[in-house]
Design a protein around this motif. Structure first.
Motif, PDB file in Angstrom:
ATOM      1  N   VAL A 248      32.290 -12.330 -16.987  1.00 24.22           N
ATOM      2  CA  VAL A 248      31.080 -12.847 -17.628  1.00 24.22           C
ATOM      3  C   VAL A 248      31.309 -14.291 -18.055  1.00 24.22           C
ATOM      4  CG1 VAL A 248      29.391 -12.498 -19.461  1.00 24.22           C
ATOM      5  CG2 VAL A 248      30.501 -10.516 -18.410  1.00 24.22           C
ATOM      6  N   ALA A 249      32.495 -14.558 -18.594  1.00 29.18           N
ATOM      7  CA  ALA A 249      32.827 -15.917 -19.020  1.00 29.18           C
ATOM      8  C   ALA A 249      32.893 -16.874 -17.832  1.00 29.18           C
ATOM      9  CB  ALA A 249      34.150 -15.914 -19.779  1.00 29.18           C
ATOM     10  N   ILE A 250      33.506 -16.443 -16.733  1.00 29.99           N
ATOM     11  CA  ILE A 250      33.570 -17.288 -15.540  1.00 29.99           C
ATOM     12  C   ILE A 250      32.176 -17.515 -14.967  1.00 29.99           C
ATOM     13  CG2 ILE A 250      34.332 -17.364 -13.137  1.00 29.99           C
ATOM     14  CD1 ILE A 250      36.504 -18.164 -15.010  1.00 29.99           C
ATOM     15  N   ALA A 251      31.319 -16.512 -15.072  1.00 28.31           N
ATOM     16  CA  ALA A 251      29.930 -16.693 -14.630  1.00 28.31           C
ATOM     17  C   ALA A 251      29.254 -17.778 -15.456  1.00 28.31           C
ATOM     18  CB  ALA A 251      29.163 -15.379 -14.745  1.00 28.31           C
ATOM     19  N   ALA A 252      29.478 -17.772 -16.764  1.00 31.30           N
ATOM     20  CA  ALA A 252      28.893 -18.799 -17.631  1.00 31.30           C
ATOM     21  C   ALA A 252      29.426 -20.180 -17.265  1.00 31.30           C
ATOM     22  CB  ALA A 252      29.202 -18.480 -19.086  1.00 31.30           C
ATOM     23  N   LEU A 253      30.732 -20.261 -17.008  1.00 30.61           N
ATOM     24  CA  LEU A 253      31.326 -21.531 -16.589  1.00 30.61           C
ATOM     25  C   LEU A 253      30.711 -21.990 -15.270  1.00 30.61           C
ATOM     26  CD1 LEU A 253      35.146 -22.292 -16.754  1.00 30.61           C
ATOM     27  CD2 LEU A 253      33.766 -23.038 -14.813  1.00 30.61           C
ATOM     28  N   SER A 254      30.515 -21.057 -14.341  1.00 33.25           N
ATOM     29  CA  SER A 254      29.913 -21.389 -13.050  1.00 33.25           C
ATOM     30  C   SER A 254      28.486 -21.908 -13.223  1.00 33.25           C
ATOM     31  CB  SER A 254      29.909 -20.153 -12.147  1.00 33.25           C
ATOM     32  OG  SER A 254      31.216 -19.678 -11.914  1.00 33.25           O
ATOM     33  N   VAL A 255      27.745 -21.290 -14.120  1.00 33.49           N
ATOM     34  CA  VAL A 255      26.383 -21.760 -14.399  1.00 33.49           C
ATOM     35  C   VAL A 255      26.425 -23.188 -14.935  1.00 33.49           C
ATOM     36  CG1 VAL A 255      24.374 -21.437 -15.901  1.00 33.49           C
ATOM     37  CG2 VAL A 255      25.379 -19.482 -14.719  1.00 33.49           C
ATOM     38  N   GLY A 256      27.407 -23.473 -15.791  1.00 32.36           N
ATOM     39  CA  GLY A 256      27.534 -24.826 -16.307  1.00 32.36           C
ATOM     40  C   GLY A 256      27.759 -25.837 -15.201  1.00 32.36           C
ATOM     41  N   LEU A 301      20.402 -16.032 -15.872  1.00 32.45           N
ATOM     42  CA  LEU A 301      19.834 -14.733 -16.230  1.00 32.45           C
ATOM     43  C   LEU A 301      20.830 -13.608 -15.964  1.00 32.45           C
ATOM     44  CD1 LEU A 301      16.173 -15.047 -14.880  1.00 32.45           C
ATOM     45  CD2 LEU A 301      16.959 -15.282 -17.245  1.00 32.45           C
ATOM     46  N   ALA A 302      21.589 -13.727 -14.888  1.00 30.57           N
ATOM     47  CA  ALA A 302      22.561 -12.681 -14.547  1.00 30.57           C
ATOM     48  C   ALA A 302      23.656 -12.581 -15.592  1.00 30.57           C
ATOM     49  CB  ALA A 302      23.157 -12.950 -13.166  1.00 30.57           C
ATOM     50  N   LYS A 317      30.335  -3.204 -16.167  1.00 26.08           N
ATOM     51  CA  LYS A 317      31.190  -3.609 -15.051  1.00 26.08           C
ATOM     52  C   LYS A 317      30.373  -4.133 -13.878  1.00 26.08           C
ATOM     53  CE  LYS A 317      34.847  -1.185 -14.069  1.00 26.08           C
ATOM     54  NZ  LYS A 317      35.933  -2.207 -14.151  1.00 26.08           N
ATOM     55  N   LYS A 318      29.315  -3.391 -13.502  1.00 24.00           N
ATOM     56  CA  LYS A 318      28.496  -3.825 -12.375  1.00 24.00           C
ATOM     57  C   LYS A 318      27.799  -5.139 -12.679  1.00 24.00           C
ATOM     58  CE  LYS A 318      24.455  -2.016 -11.568  1.00 24.00           C
ATOM     59  NZ  LYS A 318      23.367  -1.062 -11.209  1.00 24.00           N
ATOM     60  N   GLU A 319      27.243  -5.249 -13.879  1.00 25.53           N
ATOM     61  CA  GLU A 319      26.523  -6.471 -14.253  1.00 25.53           C
ATOM     62  C   GLU A 319      27.463  -7.677 -14.307  1.00 25.53           C
ATOM     63  OE1 GLU A 319      24.052  -3.087 -15.111  1.00 25.53           O
ATOM     64  OE2 GLU A 319      26.131  -3.524 -15.649  1.00 25.53           O
ATOM     65  N   ILE A 322      28.086  -8.677 -10.715  1.00 29.74           N
ATOM     66  CA  ILE A 322      26.893  -9.350 -10.176  1.00 29.74           C
ATOM     67  C   ILE A 322      26.821 -10.775 -10.709  1.00 29.74           C
ATOM     68  CG2 ILE A 322      24.370  -9.397 -10.248  1.00 29.74           C
ATOM     69  CD1 ILE A 322      24.443  -6.320 -10.191  1.00 29.74           C
ATOM     70  N   ALA A 323      27.019 -10.940 -12.011  1.00 31.50           N
ATOM     71  CA  ALA A 323      26.929 -12.265 -12.624  1.00 31.50           C
ATOM     72  C   ALA A 323      27.967 -13.210 -12.037  1.00 31.50           C
ATOM     73  CB  ALA A 323      27.109 -12.154 -14.136  1.00 31.50           C
ATOM     74  N   LYS A 324      29.189 -12.714 -11.887  1.00 27.55           N
ATOM     75  CA  LYS A 324      30.256 -13.557 -11.354  1.00 27.55           C
ATOM     76  C   LYS A 324      29.973 -13.942  -9.912  1.00 27.55           C
ATOM     77  CE  LYS A 324      34.665 -14.800 -10.244  1.00 27.55           C
ATOM     78  NZ  LYS A 324      35.208 -15.127  -8.908  1.00 27.55           N
ATOM     79  N   LEU A 325      29.491 -13.007  -9.113  1.00 24.85           N
ATOM     80  CA  LEU A 325      29.197 -13.273  -7.710  1.00 24.85           C
ATOM     81  C   LEU A 325      28.045 -14.266  -7.571  1.00 24.85           C
ATOM     82  CD1 LEU A 325      29.664 -12.588  -4.697  1.00 24.85           C
ATOM     83  CD2 LEU A 325      28.074 -10.672  -4.995  1.00 24.85           C
ATOM     84  N   VAL A 326      26.950 -13.998  -8.260  1.00 25.32           N
ATOM     85  CA  VAL A 326      25.772 -14.858  -8.151  1.00 25.32           C
ATOM     86  C   VAL A 326      26.062 -16.262  -8.675  1.00 25.32           C
ATOM     87  CG1 VAL A 326      23.423 -15.216  -9.021  1.00 25.32           C
ATOM     88  CG2 VAL A 326      24.116 -12.952  -8.238  1.00 25.32           C
TER      89      VAL A 326
END
Length: 385
Positions: A248-256, A301-302, A317-319, A322-326
């Motif tokens: 989830v944290a890496i997803a947030a970094l990716s969004v940044g 949003l993910a 886990k699934k979410e 999904i967030a990390k992938l997207v």
């Protein structure tokens, strides 16, 4: 009613980190990146701001916030630079959180306050030279010898493991086998400077050049038995749950990073002229930037959805996958498009999009490759494999 807004406290934090990133990080990070120099001064300032202690309770020296606050901070930092953002992400998610989640009262009292203050950094020793995505194939071993564990093995690609302020590495190691022959993998805290614990020279990397990434080796490293983190044989399971949060944290970094690409492209499109007009007036550029914004919005949003389930104590886990992938896909695609918009200047390291392009690829690899995320999503859907 579904509410995707951010409350006042979180919004104030986001604004504070955004200002710090623009006023403190942006002016210096280019030189640090080029020299491959760790940003000690910026880390110290982030520590003073309380960023390393955001999800850590006040009783352990933290800010008493939540994991979503950390995600917002990572997003704002990565809009400007990912080396600084990953230093914070790894320091909290991989360094401090395993101790907070699984540590004894004595371990928390000893290690957490300096980690939460940002005066020390912790690292997460999971990946091995021959393991990669197959973390269960751990070869590092720890043998109980009286009141000690003796550790032998090696790790690779470990963030924050060799800085001047690194205080510990929590490493996974095989501590025995079950009756069915399956490895019992445990987690053991290894303080920096322990005899036999060697940290390699910094890797020469494509991106994240102002962050610290090294290989580790353990040769008859002896640590007290009380340095076992959590339950013996549960280290792998503990780290899998740590990785769910980390995704989830890496997803947030990716969004940044993805948002930073939009920011830079909008500014450049308004300033750069070609054939007598600003390039932002051309539909080809408009559509490209519009697609970049769509990817960023969707990815945000993910990770919001994954963070929401995590904070409510629901399975996520699934979410998280999904967030990390997207989000990692969005970061990579936006970095490529931003570089194209900038043309030849996008290939120059003096422009942020050059760093963004170099930094984006690892987001599809670290803390679980895109292929691993798809595997996890498929399993959560009930597909056997």
């Amino acid at each position: 009613m579904i509410d995707l807004s951010v409350d006042e406290e979180h919004d104030a934090l986001r604004a504070t980190v955004r200002e710090f990133a623009r006023e403190e990080v942006a002016p210096v990070i280019g030189d640090l990146y080029e020299r491959e120099e760790f940003p000690y001064a910026l880390v110290a300032k982030m520590g003073e701001m309380g960023l390393f202690g955001l999800p850590i309770p006040e009783e352990h020296g933290g800010m008493g916030g939540d994991y979503f606050a950390l995600c917002l901070a990572l997003e704002e930092l990565a809009r400007v630079d990912s080396s600084v953002a990953i230093t914070l992400e790894a320091g909290v998610s991989l360094g401090a959180m395993p101790l907070y989640r699984f540590g004894t009262a004595e371990q928390k009292e000893r290690w957490l306050p300096p980690l939460a203050a940002g005066t020390a950094l912790g690292a997460f020793g999971l990946t091995e030279p021959g393991g990669g995505s197959d973390a269960g194939a751990t070869k590092t071993r720890a043998v109980r010898d009286g009141d000690s564990w003796v550790v032998n093995g090696s790790k690779s690609f470990i963030t924050n493991s060799g800085t001047d302020i690194t205080s510990l590495v929590t490493a996974t190691a095989v501590t025995g086998t079950d009756d069915n022959g399956r490895k019992r993998i445990s987690a053991i805290i290894i303080p920096s400077g322990t005899p036999g614990f060697e940290v390699s020279r910094k890797y020469s990397k494509v991106g994240w050049n102002a962050s610290d990434t090294r290989g580790l080796s353990f040769t008859d490293v002896r640590v007290p038995a009380e340095n076992l983190l959590g339950t013996e044989g549960r280290g792998y399971a503990q780290f899998l749950s740590t990785l769910d949060e980390g995704r989830v944290a890496i997803a947030a970094l990716s969004v940044g990073l993805a948002q930073g690409c939009v920011d830079e492209s909008l500014t450049y499109a308004a300033e750069r002229s070609a054939f007598g007009h600003n390039i932002g007036s051309y539909q080809a550029i408009q559509f490209k930037i519009a697609d970049m914004e769509v990817r960023t919005h969707t990815a945000r949003l993910a990770y919001y959805a994954a963070a929401s389930k995590m904070l409510r104590g629901q399975p996520f886990k699934k979410e998280a996958a999904i967030a990390k992938l997207v989000a990692s896909n969005a970061a990579m695609d936006n970095a490529r498009d931003a570089t194209q918009i900038f043309g030849g200047y996008g290939f120059m390291n003096e422009y942020p999009v050059g760093r963004f392009y170099r930094d984006a690829k690892i987001l599809e690899i670290g803390e679980g490759t895109s292929e691993v995320q798809r595997m996890l999503i498929a399993r959560e859907l009930g597909l056997a494999g």
